[in-house]
Design a protein around this motif. Structure first.
Motif, PDB file in Angstrom:
ATOM      1  N   PHE A   1      -1.554  -2.545  -9.603  1.00 37.97           N
ATOM      2  CA  PHE A   1      -2.548  -2.736  -8.548  1.00 37.97           C
ATOM      3  C   PHE A   1      -2.029  -3.706  -7.492  1.00 37.97           C
ATOM      4  O   PHE A   1      -1.648  -4.837  -7.798  1.00 37.97           O
ATOM      5  N   ILE A   2      -2.004  -3.241  -6.249  1.00 38.53           N
ATOM      6  CA  ILE A   2      -1.668  -4.077  -5.090  1.00 38.53           C
ATOM      7  C   ILE A   2      -2.825  -3.918  -4.096  1.00 38.53           C
ATOM      8  O   ILE A   2      -3.330  -2.809  -3.885  1.00 38.53           O
ATOM      9  N   THR A   3      -3.251  -5.022  -3.513  1.00 43.76           N
ATOM     10  CA  THR A   3      -4.465  -5.006  -2.685  1.00 43.76           C
ATOM     11  C   THR A   3      -4.256  -4.249  -1.367  1.00 43.76           C
ATOM     12  O   THR A   3      -3.296  -4.530  -0.636  1.00 43.76           O
ATOM     13  N   PRO A   4      -5.187  -3.332  -1.052  1.00 42.09           N
ATOM     14  CA  PRO A   4      -5.101  -2.681   0.263  1.00 42.09           C
ATOM     15  C   PRO A   4      -5.471  -3.677   1.359  1.00 42.09           C
ATOM     16  O   PRO A   4      -6.466  -4.404   1.239  1.00 42.09           O
ATOM     17  N   GLY A   5      -4.685  -3.722   2.429  1.00 45.60           N
ATOM     18  CA  GLY A   5      -4.919  -4.700   3.497  1.00 45.60           C
ATOM     19  C   GLY A   5      -6.254  -4.524   4.202  1.00 45.60           C
ATOM     20  O   GLY A   5      -6.773  -5.467   4.797  1.00 45.60           O
ATOM     21  N   GLY A   6      -6.829  -3.315   4.128  1.00 46.12           N
ATOM     22  CA  GLY A   6      -8.090  -3.035   4.826  1.00 46.12           C
ATOM     23  C   GLY A   6      -9.259  -3.864   4.313  1.00 46.12           C
ATOM     24  O   GLY A   6     -10.256  -4.023   5.032  1.00 46.12           O
ATOM     25  N   ILE A   7      -9.167  -4.414   3.106  1.00 43.48           N
ATOM     26  CA  ILE A   7     -10.317  -5.212   2.628  1.00 43.48           C
ATOM     27  C   ILE A   7     -10.431  -6.523   3.419  1.00 43.48           C
ATOM     28  O   ILE A   7     -11.441  -7.204   3.341  1.00 43.48           O
ATOM     29  N   PHE A   8      -9.395  -6.857   4.173  1.00 40.18           N
ATOM     30  CA  PHE A   8      -9.425  -8.089   4.977  1.00 40.18           C
ATOM     31  C   PHE A   8      -9.856  -7.815   6.417  1.00 40.18           C
ATOM     32  O   PHE A   8      -9.773  -8.674   7.274  1.00 40.18           O
ATOM     33  N   GLY A   9     -10.297  -6.572   6.659  1.00 41.29           N
ATOM     34  CA  GLY A   9     -10.701  -6.171   8.010  1.00 41.29           C
ATOM     35  C   GLY A   9      -9.840  -5.005   8.458  1.00 41.29           C
ATOM     36  O   GLY A   9      -8.744  -4.790   7.929  1.00 41.29           O
ATOM     37  N   ASP A  10     -10.350  -4.244   9.467  1.00 40.43           N
ATOM     38  CA  ASP A  10      -9.613  -3.030   9.833  1.00 40.43           C
ATOM     39  C   ASP A  10      -8.234  -3.341  10.421  1.00 40.43           C
ATOM     40  O   ASP A  10      -7.351  -2.487  10.435  1.00 40.43           O
ATOM     41  N   GLY A  11      -8.022  -4.588  10.857  1.00 40.71           N
ATOM     42  CA  GLY A  11      -6.693  -4.992  11.327  1.00 40.71           C
ATOM     43  C   GLY A  11      -5.644  -4.956  10.225  1.00 40.71           C
ATOM     44  O   GLY A  11      -4.449  -5.052  10.500  1.00 40.71           O
ATOM     45  N   GLY A  12      -6.099  -4.814   8.976  1.00 41.16           N
ATOM     46  CA  GLY A  12      -5.164  -4.765   7.851  1.00 41.16           C
ATOM     47  C   GLY A  12      -5.005  -3.373   7.270  1.00 41.16           C
ATOM     48  O   GLY A  12      -4.356  -3.193   6.235  1.00 41.16           O
ATOM     49  N   ASN A  13      -5.571  -2.356   7.960  1.00 39.23           N
ATOM     50  CA  ASN A  13      -5.589  -1.004   7.380  1.00 39.23           C
ATOM     51  C   ASN A  13      -4.221  -0.436   7.045  1.00 39.23           C
ATOM     52  O   ASN A  13      -4.091   0.372   6.133  1.00 39.23           O
ATOM     53  N   ARG A  14      -3.219  -0.817   7.799  1.00 35.40           N
ATOM     54  CA  ARG A  14      -1.891  -0.216   7.582  1.00 35.40           C
ATOM     55  C   ARG A  14      -0.982  -1.141   6.758  1.00 35.40           C
ATOM     56  O   ARG A  14       0.237  -1.043   6.799  1.00 35.40           O
ATOM     57  N   TYR A  15      -1.615  -2.008   5.962  1.00 36.23           N
ATOM     58  CA  TYR A  15      -0.845  -2.978   5.180  1.00 36.23           C
ATOM     59  C   TYR A  15      -1.322  -2.996   3.730  1.00 36.23           C
ATOM     60  O   TYR A  15      -2.414  -2.526   3.407  1.00 36.23           O
ATOM     61  N   ILE A  16      -0.457  -3.555   2.877  1.00 35.83           N
ATOM     62  CA  ILE A  16      -0.885  -3.920   1.526  1.00 35.83           C
ATOM     63  C   ILE A  16      -0.437  -5.360   1.285  1.00 35.83           C
ATOM     64  O   ILE A  16       0.466  -5.866   1.958  1.00 35.83           O
ATOM     65  N   ARG A  17      -1.099  -6.008   0.305  1.00 34.83           N
ATOM     66  CA  ARG A  17      -0.792  -7.411   0.012  1.00 34.83           C
ATOM     67  C   ARG A  17      -0.476  -7.563  -1.466  1.00 34.83           C
ATOM     68  O   ARG A  17      -1.317  -7.292  -2.318  1.00 34.83           O
TER      69      ARG A  17
END
Ligand SMILES: Cc1ncc(COP(=O)(O)O)c(C=O)c1O
Length: 388
Positions: free
Chosen positions: A349-365
């Motif tokens: 499991f790696i966090t989808p960046g979108g949970i931090f706002g739509d500015g993170g949609n194309r990222y993972i953390r």
């Protein structure tokens, strides 16, 4: 019986991780255990002397009573000493410091103290979701400000100055920034203080990551004039490996601390004294504590980067903090899609960046809170699906 929740909760859902961990628990019952690289919860213990202090104070007969609302004098002094030693910020332990049960509660206290219906608060997008949730609970409106890689994940204050700021009362700032790992140059803090002064906005700086993989730990309050327009939250969760102990702090002027105490003192009745004494011991550690911690995180980061490269992600090597923030390949519709595929196909499991706002949609953390052995196992699982 049907009972309606209050309006303030109608747009507030259960915390993303709270739901996701339930899903992972269900998956764990069906076979190979999921490797969770989602959450920034340090897996390493605090310094041994911290545990000993807890034990020593918990063994005494008179340490179990209610504690002072403003925190034990020894902890307030330790916080002031820590700010002086590592950030070169001089604080009066009696008036400028308020120990907290983790910095997350401080986010709610600040919003409940200053915000109400009709007010607005500026929020980073992407950013820690607790800011938006606390603003919503207060009845105020969150106004996201966009952070982008092109602008080194710093807000464009000139663009903000052109917007209507008449209802904005507070601005949430968080550097080193989570989730992007961006650090703020000192010049940005100067600009933020000038901006806050000009528009009468309280800067609320959340600073839990300054010691993790960061060469220059910095406090916004070291900036000239900052104390007049800012408060800062800090935490022992990440830098002292004490996330579960729940110890954080708010620092600011006597006036701000007094106002926020009016809210907080109606919510809780102080922290267990042995925890406060142990936290004071953690804050008294020298630079060698952070150096050994960062040696471990540096080695882990290498492994996490290898894993992200295998997934076709790209990332900035200069990142700071407890995570690696990585841009996903164009072939995935979003970070959610890649995160779900990883969970289902590789049980990582790696966090989808979108949970931090739509500015993170194309990222993972990806978190660094897993041992090298676990990261190697994650690597192997991902290689089985993604490796060529
Ligand atoms: C940016 C940020 N602020 C605050 C917190 C909360 O920290 P604490 O454990 O002190 O409540 C976190 C935790 O993940 C965080 O990422």
């Amino acid at each position: 019986m049907q009972i309606e929740v209050a309006k303030r909760l109608q747009h507030t859902d259960e915390y993303y991780f709270s739901k996701k961990l339930r899903e992972i628990d269900e998956l764990n019952k069906t076979g190979e255990k999921v490797i969770n690289l989602g959450i920034g919860s340090p897996d390493l213990p605090p310094h041994l002397s911290v545990i000993k202090t807890l034990h020593q104070y918990a063994s005494l007969p008179h340490t179990h009573a209610y504690q002072s609302y403003k925190g034990a004098p020894a902890l307030r002094q330790a916080i002031a000493d820590w700010y002086k030693r590592f950030y070169n910020v001089r604080l009066d332990p009696d008036n400028n410091v308020l120990p907290l049960i983790g910095s997350k509660e401080g986010i709610v206290h600040i919003c409940m103290t200053y915000l109400q219906d009709g007010d607005e608060a500026l929020l980073p997008n992407p950013g820690y979701p607790a800011y938006a949730a606390a603003v919503r609970l207060s009845g105020a409106k969150g106004i996201p400000y966009v952070l982008s890689a092109e602008n080194n994940w710093l807000p464009d204050l000139d663009a903000l100055a052109k917007s209507d700021l008449s209802r904005v009362k507070i601005m949430w700032l968080n550097y080193p920034h989570m989730p992007t790992g961006a650090a703020a140059p000192a010049a940005f803090f100067d600009e933020a203080v000038a901006f806050a002064k000009q528009y009468g906005i309280l800067l609320c700086h959340d600073n839990p990551y300054s010691f993790i993989l960061n060469d220059r730990p910095a406090s916004l309050l070291a900036t000239e004039g900052a104390l007049d327009v800012a408060v800062e939250l800090n935490s022992l969760s990440k830098s002292a490996n004490m996330a579960g102990w729940r110890v954080g702090m708010l620092v600011g002027t006597e006036a701000r601390i007094g106002e926020i105490m009016r809210f907080k003192s109606n919510m809780d009745s102080g922290m267990f004294l042995p925890i406060q004494m142990a936290a004071a011991e953690a804050l008294a550690q020298g630079p060698e504590w952070y150096e050994q911690l960062n040696d471990t995180y540096r080695r882990r980061r290498e492994k996490v980067c290898q894993l992200l490269t295998m997934l076709g992600c790209v990332y900035d090597r200069q990142q700071v903090g407890l995570f690696v923030w990585a841009k996903i390949p164009d072939t995935y519709a979003s970070g959610y899609v890649l995160s779900d595929k990883l969970l289902q196909a590789s049980r990582v499991f790696i966090t989808p960046g979108g949970i931090f706002g739509d500015g993170g949609n194309r990222y993972i953390r990806a978190s660094l809170c897993a041992t090298e052995a676990v990261l190697e196992q994650a690597h192997e699982r991902i290689a089985n699906v993604w490796g060529s």
